[in-house]
Design a protein around this motif. Structure first.
Motif, PDB file in Angstrom:
ATOM      1  N   ASP A 129       0.812  -1.208   0.000  1.00 29.30           N
ATOM      2  CA  ASP A 129       0.000   0.000   0.000  1.00 29.30           C
ATOM      3  C   ASP A 129       0.846   1.259   0.000  1.00 29.30           C
ATOM      4  O   ASP A 129       0.355   2.351  -0.286  1.00 29.30           O
ATOM      5  CB  ASP A 129      -0.931   0.020   1.226  1.00 29.30           C
ATOM      6  CG  ASP A 129      -1.960  -1.094   1.159  1.00 29.30           C
ATOM      7  OD1 ASP A 129      -2.341  -1.455   0.030  1.00 29.30           O
ATOM      8  OD2 ASP A 129      -2.366  -1.597   2.210  1.00 29.30           O
TER       9      ASP A 129
ATOM     10  N   ILE B 225       3.247   1.782  -1.949  1.00 29.68           N
ATOM     11  CA  ILE B 225       3.770   1.962  -3.300  1.00 29.68           C
ATOM     12  C   ILE B 225       2.612   2.279  -4.232  1.00 29.68           C
ATOM     13  O   ILE B 225       1.609   1.564  -4.259  1.00 29.68           O
ATOM     14  CB  ILE B 225       4.516   0.698  -3.770  1.00 29.68           C
ATOM     15  CG1 ILE B 225       5.691   0.419  -2.835  1.00 29.68           C
ATOM     16  CG2 ILE B 225       4.991   0.834  -5.202  1.00 29.68           C
ATOM     17  CD1 ILE B 225       6.301  -0.935  -3.017  1.00 29.68           C
ATOM     18  N   ALA B 226       2.742   3.359  -4.986  1.00 30.17           N
ATOM     19  CA  ALA B 226       1.679   3.752  -5.901  1.00 30.17           C
ATOM     20  C   ALA B 226       1.480   2.682  -6.968  1.00 30.17           C
ATOM     21  O   ALA B 226       2.444   2.153  -7.521  1.00 30.17           O
ATOM     22  CB  ALA B 226       2.036   5.080  -6.555  1.00 30.17           C
ATOM     23  N   ASN B 227       0.226   2.368  -7.212  1.00 30.23           N
ATOM     24  CA  ASN B 227      -0.088   1.376  -8.241  1.00 30.23           C
ATOM     25  C   ASN B 227      -0.300   2.106  -9.562  1.00 30.23           C
ATOM     26  O   ASN B 227      -1.365   2.651  -9.826  1.00 30.23           O
ATOM     27  CB  ASN B 227      -1.331   0.587  -7.849  1.00 30.23           C
ATOM     28  CG  ASN B 227      -1.569  -0.590  -8.767  1.00 30.23           C
ATOM     29  OD1 ASN B 227      -0.670  -1.005  -9.496  1.00 30.23           O
ATOM     30  ND2 ASN B 227      -2.770  -1.140  -8.747  1.00 30.23           N
ATOM     31  N   GLN B 228       0.723   2.123 -10.391  1.00 30.66           N
ATOM     32  CA  GLN B 228       0.639   2.817 -11.666  1.00 30.66           C
ATOM     33  C   GLN B 228       0.924   1.844 -12.805  1.00 30.66           C
ATOM     34  O   GLN B 228       1.561   0.813 -12.616  1.00 30.66           O
ATOM     35  CB  GLN B 228       1.633   3.977 -11.715  1.00 30.66           C
ATOM     36  CG  GLN B 228       3.082   3.559 -11.533  1.00 30.66           C
ATOM     37  CD  GLN B 228       4.042   4.728 -11.656  1.00 30.66           C
ATOM     38  OE1 GLN B 228       3.726   5.719 -12.301  1.00 30.66           O
ATOM     39  NE2 GLN B 228       5.201   4.625 -11.033  1.00 30.66           N
TER      40      GLN B 228
ATOM     41  N   PRO C 250       6.808   4.659 -16.559  1.00 29.70           N
ATOM     42  CA  PRO C 250       5.381   4.973 -16.456  1.00 29.70           C
ATOM     43  C   PRO C 250       4.743   5.023 -17.833  1.00 29.70           C
ATOM     44  O   PRO C 250       5.325   5.523 -18.788  1.00 29.70           O
ATOM     45  CB  PRO C 250       5.372   6.354 -15.780  1.00 29.70           C
ATOM     46  CG  PRO C 250       6.669   6.423 -15.050  1.00 29.70           C
ATOM     47  CD  PRO C 250       7.652   5.653 -15.885  1.00 29.70           C
TER      48      PRO C 250
ATOM     49  N   SER D  83       1.071  -3.408 -14.032  1.00 35.15           N
ATOM     50  CA  SER D  83       0.940  -2.427 -12.958  1.00 35.15           C
ATOM     51  C   SER D  83       2.008  -2.681 -11.905  1.00 35.15           C
ATOM     52  O   SER D  83       2.610  -3.756 -11.856  1.00 35.15           O
ATOM     53  CB  SER D  83      -0.455  -2.502 -12.317  1.00 35.15           C
ATOM     54  OG  SER D  83      -0.563  -3.652 -11.501  1.00 35.15           O
ATOM     55  N   SER D  84       2.237  -1.693 -11.050  1.00 37.19           N
ATOM     56  CA  SER D  84       3.294  -1.792 -10.041  1.00 37.19           C
ATOM     57  C   SER D  84       3.039  -2.919  -9.056  1.00 37.19           C
ATOM     58  O   SER D  84       3.976  -3.491  -8.500  1.00 37.19           O
ATOM     59  CB  SER D  84       3.415  -0.466  -9.273  1.00 37.19           C
ATOM     60  OG  SER D  84       3.681   0.595 -10.150  1.00 37.19           O
ATOM     61  N   HIS D  85       1.770  -3.258  -8.817  1.00 38.98           N
ATOM     62  CA  HIS D  85       1.429  -4.281  -7.836  1.00 38.98           C
ATOM     63  C   HIS D  85       1.359  -5.680  -8.436  1.00 38.98           C
ATOM     64  O   HIS D  85       1.166  -6.649  -7.703  1.00 38.98           O
ATOM     65  CB  HIS D  85       0.104  -3.944  -7.151  1.00 38.98           C
ATOM     66  CG  HIS D  85       0.183  -2.741  -6.266  1.00 38.98           C
ATOM     67  ND1 HIS D  85      -0.867  -2.305  -5.486  1.00 38.98           N
ATOM     68  CD2 HIS D  85       1.192  -1.869  -6.034  1.00 38.98           C
ATOM     69  CE1 HIS D  85      -0.517  -1.216  -4.822  1.00 38.98           C
ATOM     70  NE2 HIS D  85       0.727  -0.932  -5.142  1.00 38.98           N
TER      71      HIS D  85
ATOM     72  N   TYR E 241       6.870  -3.290  -8.831  1.00 40.68           N
ATOM     73  CA  TYR E 241       7.607  -2.166  -8.247  1.00 40.68           C
ATOM     74  C   TYR E 241       9.074  -2.507  -7.981  1.00 40.68           C
ATOM     75  O   TYR E 241       9.863  -1.619  -7.655  1.00 40.68           O
ATOM     76  CB  TYR E 241       6.930  -1.688  -6.963  1.00 40.68           C
ATOM     77  CG  TYR E 241       6.798  -2.737  -5.883  1.00 40.68           C
ATOM     78  CD1 TYR E 241       7.864  -3.082  -5.064  1.00 40.68           C
ATOM     79  CD2 TYR E 241       5.580  -3.383  -5.661  1.00 40.68           C
ATOM     80  CE1 TYR E 241       7.738  -4.042  -4.071  1.00 40.68           C
ATOM     81  CE2 TYR E 241       5.439  -4.340  -4.677  1.00 40.68           C
ATOM     82  CZ  TYR E 241       6.517  -4.657  -3.885  1.00 40.68           C
ATOM     83  OH  TYR E 241       6.391  -5.614  -2.901  1.00 40.68           O
TER      84      TYR E 241
END
Length: 859
Positions: free
Chosen positions: A503, A505-508, A524, A556-558, A576
């Motif tokens: 949580d 870490i931004a999920n981008q 990104p 995505s990052s997650h 990430y």
């Protein structure tokens, strides 16, 4: 009264004497009474009780014996302390509300969770449970642990028990020594075994990764652990505070008079909290006026479980009363974890990984000692057999020697001198019976000797190779897990406002590039804005002249990114964890992130969001055209050193991997512009294990063609025709420039060639047929040296990114690429420099926002 002689008086400093004496006392309490050993997880009192019961033969299949007998034997032989303390320790090991996995089976009154005391030891009976007999006392006669003299030197007692499970964590421990204390919560057996197996497979595993296997404490009284931060602290540092709640629900109950009232019903209590103490505390708070809204309190607990009913007044707010019960009563308590145990004879606070490593090292020592003991026994037996076989080879001469000897010692000396026998061998020959001289008995001895020779080689191999020892430990652990594991009782809930590691870490959305020389980076997705069709695009990163982009996809990052190699193995990283870069950076070598062998190359990359989807599979396709599907959950836990994904024939390699389900269709394309579509159901492609090879996916028309890609039709779009009607060689006549209408939302097949030509074809134009066919034409290739490079399934509105071998990236809407028939050539999608070529196409997720001002211009 005469004074003491001068030579018996020792002058000493009182301070030094007090310091030395107190230190000896403290160490005696620490080592001999209060703290468990990190290896077998037991205190001396528990170890002595269990060993006494083993000596008395109180196995699980034997009758119960009076507890007074066990206490008396342990007291007289090994434990010179009070009988009440000894009996209390025995009782606790039999209480299923104190021990997660009880070590003693009790018969009679052993107390209750209501704080009722057990009956006197003269009334109760006990014996060992299956768990303690098979995990603590097995192999104790095989020289697996050291023995020492008891308190008076009349008996020998074990210094440890040869534990097969980490009892320190399984049942926990608590104790107060001098200046220190331990408080270790119990855990789930299945989770501990999973954690140990992961540690064996991956010695450098992190505590966070261990936490994926060992979720947290699992208390015998169930309850709810509120929040994960306390668990993380305890596992990482050995100290932490865990909040435990009892399980309570708000129910509507009906009185005998027919009146309905709201009530808080408590069905589970926090660990080590008795229902009696909870009732007493609630009553005190109500009488003092600190807890309002309660009209009645009843304990309706019975043998089936706990049930405490807190009846509320008519005007009470149930949720407010429940929150006050959590705040003011033992319905919610804090369990202070101190993972302190004896390691090497000294107290040490350990992390969860260190505790498992201490047990694992001890288990390795036990296996090696057991193997050495068995090897010596086998060698001794084989030594005797060799002597007997020598006697059978010279039977007449041996009989003559024995008959001519005046006595047994003379015969023994003569046999030893004539045939170079040891004294043991000569004795065994002289003890041989006449029936052992038959040919059948002789054959039996030869067979036994050959079997012992094989066993000796096997035992020697175990001692020579540590991986064999670890494999034996894994087999034993998994066997115990199968026989003794039970579902988790304690629920772990995320506390309000608590953040998980992920949580933070931004999920981008990311675009991931991977080059042939093994450089990887993430960017990104909004680094690239939408461009018009047939533009040149701009650089997606620095690529050396002798290097080129090999893989290109979005995630995505997650997400978990899976890296598949040509050797059929798979590695994993979180999104990430990928090195982030800009368009002007080259990336980081993948070998710095994953232990990929030098002979392996990454051939496919895939992002997975959730491994718990039981209806999803990984579909794999090799260069030689073998395809298989395997359950996605089989890849949920990938070791740092990788996992086998597919078995390959010599010369073959894994190339493409996609996600699919039973309702999906699979589309496979070749460089020559052919494509085949077949169903992913069990009839066409049944699920196989990770180590299976697979089946044939497509038959190529000539030896010059090769497979270039695979994609999935996950929408269940019906293909025109049925399998029985499809002919491999029939293509309906279509005009090359024909525009093909398509309904919105219907999937299309995006076909891109190496020279930058592309088109969309409605998916239903590719008819489903049986796996293993030649397929149908997907595109007509006119330009010399051109070939189909990518075959991707898209829907109207999707955005795509194309990358060239020089790292040039263009992002555009797929709607700009016109719809064409299968036989059409396609139009220019991206303008390429001389000697440049398209190497990858990826589809950008719809969630990516492209409206930012900084991305409004071109690259």
């Amino acid at each position: 009264m005469s004074s003491a002689p001068a030579d018996r008086i020792v002058t000493t400093n009182l301070r030094n004497e007090m310091q030395r004496s107190y230190l000896e006392y403290a160490m005696s309490v620490i080592v001999g009474r209060a703290l468990p050993d990190g290896r077998d997880g037991l205190k001396p009192v528990h170890r002595r009780i269990l060993f006494t019961m083993h000596e008395l033969g109180l196995s699980p299949d034997r009758p119960f014996r009076k507890c007074a007998r066990v206490v008396g034997d342990a007291l007289g032989k090994y434990h010179p302390h009070g009988d009440s303390a000894l009996y209390d320790a025995l009782v606790r090991m039999a209480q299923d509300f104190s021990m997660r996995m009880p070590l003693i089976e009790g018969h009679g009154n052993f107390g209750s969770i209501d704080d009722d005391p057990p009956a006197a030891m003269r009334y109760t009976e006990c014996r060992l449970t299956q768990l303690s007999a098979q995990t603590l006392l097995t192999d104790i006669e095989s020289d697996t642990v050291d023995f020492q003299d008891n308190f008076d030197g009349s008996q020998q007692e074990p210094t440890l028990l040869p534990a097969r499970l980490p009892q320190l964590l399984l049942n926990g421990s608590s104790g107060i020594a001098v200046g220190m204390a331990t408080n270790i919560p119990p855990h789930n057996l299945g989770e501990l075994v999973s954690g140990l197996v992961a540690l064996i497979d991956q010695p450098d595993i992190s505590i966070s990764q261990l936490n994926e296997h060992i979720l947290g404490p699992d208390f015998p009284t169930a309850g709810v652990v509120l929040g994960r931060q306390g668990i993380r602290d305890a596992y990482r540092s050995g100290r932490g505070s865990i909040t435990i709640r009892g399980k309570a629900e708000i129910e509507t109950i009906t009185r005998s008079s027919g009146v309905e009232r709201q009530a808080v019903v408590i069905t589970e209590l926090p660990y080590q909290v008795s229902s009696q103490s909870l009732e007493l505390k609630i009553s005190e708070l109500v009488n003092d006026g600190r807890l309002e809204g309660i009209s009645d309190l009843r304990n309706e607990s019975d043998r089936t479980g706990v049930r405490i009913v807190v009846e509320l007044k008519r005007d009470a707010y149930p949720r407010v009363v429940l929150n006050n019960l959590y705040k003011l009563t033992p319905l919610q308590v804090n369990f202070g974890v101190t993972l302190l145990a004896l390691v090497g004879g000294r107290p040490k606070v350990m992390t969860i990984k260190e505790a498992l490593e201490v047990f694992l090292n001890f288990r390795i020592e036990v296996i090696e000692r057991r193997t050495r003991y068995e090897l010596n026994k086998v060698r001794d037996r084989d030594h005797i057999l060799q002597g007997q076989l020598i006697a059978l080879q010279h039977l007449d001469a041996v009989i003559a020697v024995v008959r001519q000897a005046t006595d047994v010692p003379t015969a023994k000396v003569e046999l030893m001198a004539r045939y170079e026998l040891s004294e043991t061998q000569a004795d065994s020959i002289l003890r041989m019976q006449l029936r052992s001289l038959t040919s059948m008995e002789a054959d039996r001895l030869v067979t036994e000797h050959e079997g012992l020779q094989i066993k000796i080689l096997d035992l020697e191999d175990i001692l020579a190779r540590r991986p064999r020892v670890l494999e034996l430990i894994k087999e034993e652990l998994l066997d115990l897990k199968t026989r003794f594991t039970s579902p988790r009782r304690t629920i772990i809930e995320t506390a309000e406002g608590e953040l998980e590691d992920i949580d933070l870490i931004a999920n981008q959305e990311l675009i991931v590039l991977f080059t042939e020389q093994g450089y990887v980076k993430g960017m990104p997705c909004n680094t690239f804005n939408i461009q018009k069709r047939a533009t040149r695009g701009k650089s997606g990163g620095k690529v050396k002249e002798d290097d080129q982009v090999q893989h290109f996809f979005s995630c995505s990052s997650h997400d978990t990114v899976l890296f598949f190699t040509n050797l059929g193995t798979v590695f994993a990283l979180k999104g990430y964890q990928l090195p982030m870069g800009s368009r002007t950076t080259r990336g980081v070598p993948i070998v710095q992130l994953l232990p990929i062998p030098s002979e392996a190359k990454i051939t496919s990359m895939l992002a997975v969001q959730d491994f718990n989807r039981t209806d999803e599979y990984l579909v794999m396709l090799t260069r030689q055209g073998y395809i298989k599907k395997t359950d996605l959950k089989s890849f949920a836990h990938i070791r740092t050193n990788g996992l086998i994904a597919i078995d390959l024939e010599e010369g073959d390699e894994l190339r493409w991997v996609r996600l699919a389900n039973e309702q999906s269709d699979i589309l496979v394309g070749t460089a020559g512009g052919m494509a085949i579509r077949f169903h992913c159901d069990s009839e066409q492609l049944r699920p196989l294990g990770r180590t299976a090879r697979g089946v044939r996916a497509m038959r190529l028309k000539n030896g010059h063609d090769c497979l270039v890609g695979m994609d999935i039709l996950p929408w269940g779009q019906e293909a025109e025709g049925d399998l029985s009607e499809v002919s491999e060689s029939t293509d309906p006549p279509e005009l090359e420039s024909e525009e093909v209408p398509v309904n919105q939302g219907v999937p299309c097949v995006l076909v891109i060639t190496r020279n930058g030509l592309g088109k969309r074809v409605p998916a239903d134009k590719f008819r489903a047929q049986n796996r293993g066919g030649q397929g149908v034409k997907a595109i007509t290739l006119h330009q010399k040296g051109d070939q189909m490079q990518s075959l991707r399934v898209i829907t109207p509105g999707d955005e795509i990114m194309l990358v060239t071998n020089r790292g040039i990236v263009i992002r555009q809407s797929s709607d700009e690429i016109p719809l064409r028939s299968r036989n059409a050539q396609g139009i220019k999608v991206q303008r390429l420099d001389e000697e440049d070529a398209i190497v990858g196409v990826t589809i950008v997720a719809e969630s990516v926002d492209l409206s930012t001002e900084e991305n409004s211009g071109g690259l």
